[in-house]
Design a protein around this motif. Structure first.
Motif, PDB file in Angstrom:
ATOM      1  N   ASP A   1      49.990  31.944  43.916  1.00  0.00           N
ATOM      2  CA  ASP A   1      49.715  30.576  43.762  1.00  0.00           C
ATOM      3  C   ASP A   1      48.395  30.095  43.579  1.00  0.00           C
ATOM      4  O   ASP A   1      47.808  29.197  42.939  1.00  0.00           O
ATOM      5  N   ARG A   2      47.285  31.288  44.076  1.00  0.00           N
ATOM      6  CA  ARG A   2      46.062  30.811  43.803  1.00  0.00           C
ATOM      7  C   ARG A   2      45.424  31.579  42.402  1.00  0.00           C
ATOM      8  O   ARG A   2      44.284  31.365  42.258  1.00  0.00           O
ATOM      9  N   GLY A   3      46.455  32.045  41.598  1.00  0.00           N
ATOM     10  CA  GLY A   3      46.221  32.572  40.328  1.00  0.00           C
ATOM     11  C   GLY A   3      45.321  33.925  40.418  1.00  0.00           C
ATOM     12  O   GLY A   3      44.625  34.028  39.557  1.00  0.00           O
ATOM     13  N   LEU A   4      45.401  34.690  41.599  1.00  0.00           N
ATOM     14  CA  LEU A   4      44.942  35.989  41.718  1.00  0.00           C
ATOM     15  C   LEU A   4      45.719  37.177  40.923  1.00  0.00           C
ATOM     16  O   LEU A   4      45.133  38.268  40.489  1.00  0.00           O
ATOM     17  N   ILE A   5      46.861  36.927  41.099  1.00  0.00           N
ATOM     18  CA  ILE A   5      47.939  37.972  40.657  1.00  0.00           C
ATOM     19  C   ILE A   5      49.073  37.186  39.889  1.00  0.00           C
ATOM     20  O   ILE A   5      49.369  36.010  40.079  1.00  0.00           O
TER      21      ILE A   5
ATOM     22  N   ARG B   1      66.536  43.027  41.199  1.00  0.00           N
ATOM     23  CA  ARG B   1      65.326  42.606  40.773  1.00  0.00           C
ATOM     24  C   ARG B   1      64.211  43.430  41.261  1.00  0.00           C
ATOM     25  O   ARG B   1      64.090  43.943  42.192  1.00  0.00           O
ATOM     26  N   LEU B   2      63.405  43.539  40.196  1.00  0.00           N
ATOM     27  CA  LEU B   2      62.234  44.673  40.352  1.00  0.00           C
ATOM     28  C   LEU B   2      61.058  44.103  39.806  1.00  0.00           C
ATOM     29  O   LEU B   2      61.195  43.854  38.310  1.00  0.00           O
ATOM     30  N   VAL B   3      60.024  44.006  40.398  1.00  0.00           N
ATOM     31  CA  VAL B   3      58.752  43.354  39.742  1.00  0.00           C
ATOM     32  C   VAL B   3      57.403  44.254  40.097  1.00  0.00           C
ATOM     33  O   VAL B   3      57.467  44.804  41.138  1.00  0.00           O
ATOM     34  N   ARG B   4      56.566  44.135  39.229  1.00  0.00           N
ATOM     35  CA  ARG B   4      55.324  44.663  39.485  1.00  0.00           C
ATOM     36  C   ARG B   4      54.154  43.699  39.439  1.00  0.00           C
ATOM     37  O   ARG B   4      54.343  42.492  38.974  1.00  0.00           O
ATOM     38  N   TRP B   5      53.155  43.557  40.206  1.00  0.00           N
ATOM     39  CA  TRP B   5      52.149  42.661  40.431  1.00  0.00           C
ATOM     40  C   TRP B   5      50.908  43.244  39.591  1.00  0.00           C
ATOM     41  O   TRP B   5      50.554  44.408  39.876  1.00  0.00           O
ATOM     42  N   GLU B   6      50.249  42.206  38.658  1.00  0.00           N
ATOM     43  CA  GLU B   6      49.095  42.535  37.908  1.00  0.00           C
ATOM     44  C   GLU B   6      48.049  41.638  38.660  1.00  0.00           C
ATOM     45  O   GLU B   6      48.269  40.372  38.855  1.00  0.00           O
ATOM     46  N   LEU B   7      46.641  41.792  38.595  1.00  0.00           N
ATOM     47  CA  LEU B   7      45.875  41.173  38.507  1.00  0.00           C
ATOM     48  C   LEU B   7      45.592  40.111  37.265  1.00  0.00           C
ATOM     49  O   LEU B   7      45.691  40.438  36.263  1.00  0.00           O
ATOM     50  N   THR B   8      45.225  38.877  37.648  1.00  0.00           N
ATOM     51  CA  THR B   8      45.020  37.888  36.326  1.00  0.00           C
ATOM     52  C   THR B   8      43.454  38.060  36.366  1.00  0.00           C
ATOM     53  O   THR B   8      42.692  38.727  36.819  1.00  0.00           O
ATOM     54  N   GLU B   9      42.995  37.609  35.022  1.00  0.00           N
ATOM     55  CA  GLU B   9      41.692  37.370  35.021  1.00  0.00           C
ATOM     56  C   GLU B   9      40.929  37.086  35.940  1.00  0.00           C
ATOM     57  O   GLU B   9      39.854  37.608  36.415  1.00  0.00           O
ATOM     58  N   LYS B  10      41.171  35.952  36.525  1.00  0.00           N
ATOM     59  CA  LYS B  10      40.531  35.558  38.039  1.00  0.00           C
ATOM     60  C   LYS B  10      40.570  36.484  38.885  1.00  0.00           C
ATOM     61  O   LYS B  10      39.682  36.782  39.608  1.00  0.00           O
TER      62      LYS B  10
END
Length: 120
Positions: free
Chosen positions: A41-45, A55-64
């Protein structure tokens, strides 16, 4: 993003899941999802869907999120230099021993004031 970062990320995401050692703290899955959603929600990932069912997801860092890495590294570096006995292990049980960010800032300000007064 350089190639070594991609390779490192690929090796992390494609490793088989190993059980955590008994001594490592674990968050309840619901709490973990809440924290991940807050970061998203804060745009960090951002979540990347790998598979729909199951359902299988991976988390990535955003530019922020990438931009916060040096900040966190700086905080860790500061804490390890000035508070080497502080530990993030089981921080609930050792809360009185561990400095929080506000406490670190207050101590730094007090040290600066003491050093300024002693040199005058």
């Amino acid at each position: 993003m350089d190639v070594s970062h991609i390779e490192k990320h690929r090796s992390i995401t494609h490793r088989p899941i190993q059980p955590d050692p008994p001594s490592s703290p674990r968050a309840h899955p619901r709490v973990l999802i809440m924290r991940l959603n807050e970061l998203e929600d804060r745009g960090l990932i951002k979540s990347v869907t790998i598979k729909q069912k199951p359902r299988l997801v991976r988390w990535e860092l955003t530019e922020k999120g990438e931009d916060t890495v040096p900040i966190v590294q700086g905080y860790i570096s500061f804490a390890s230099k000035w508070y080497p006995s502080a530990s993030l292990k089981n921080h609930r049980a050792e809360k009185a021993k561990q400095p929080d960010l506000l406490g670190l800032i207050e101590l730094a300000a007090k040290d600066r004031t003491t050093n300024t007064l002693s040199t005058n």
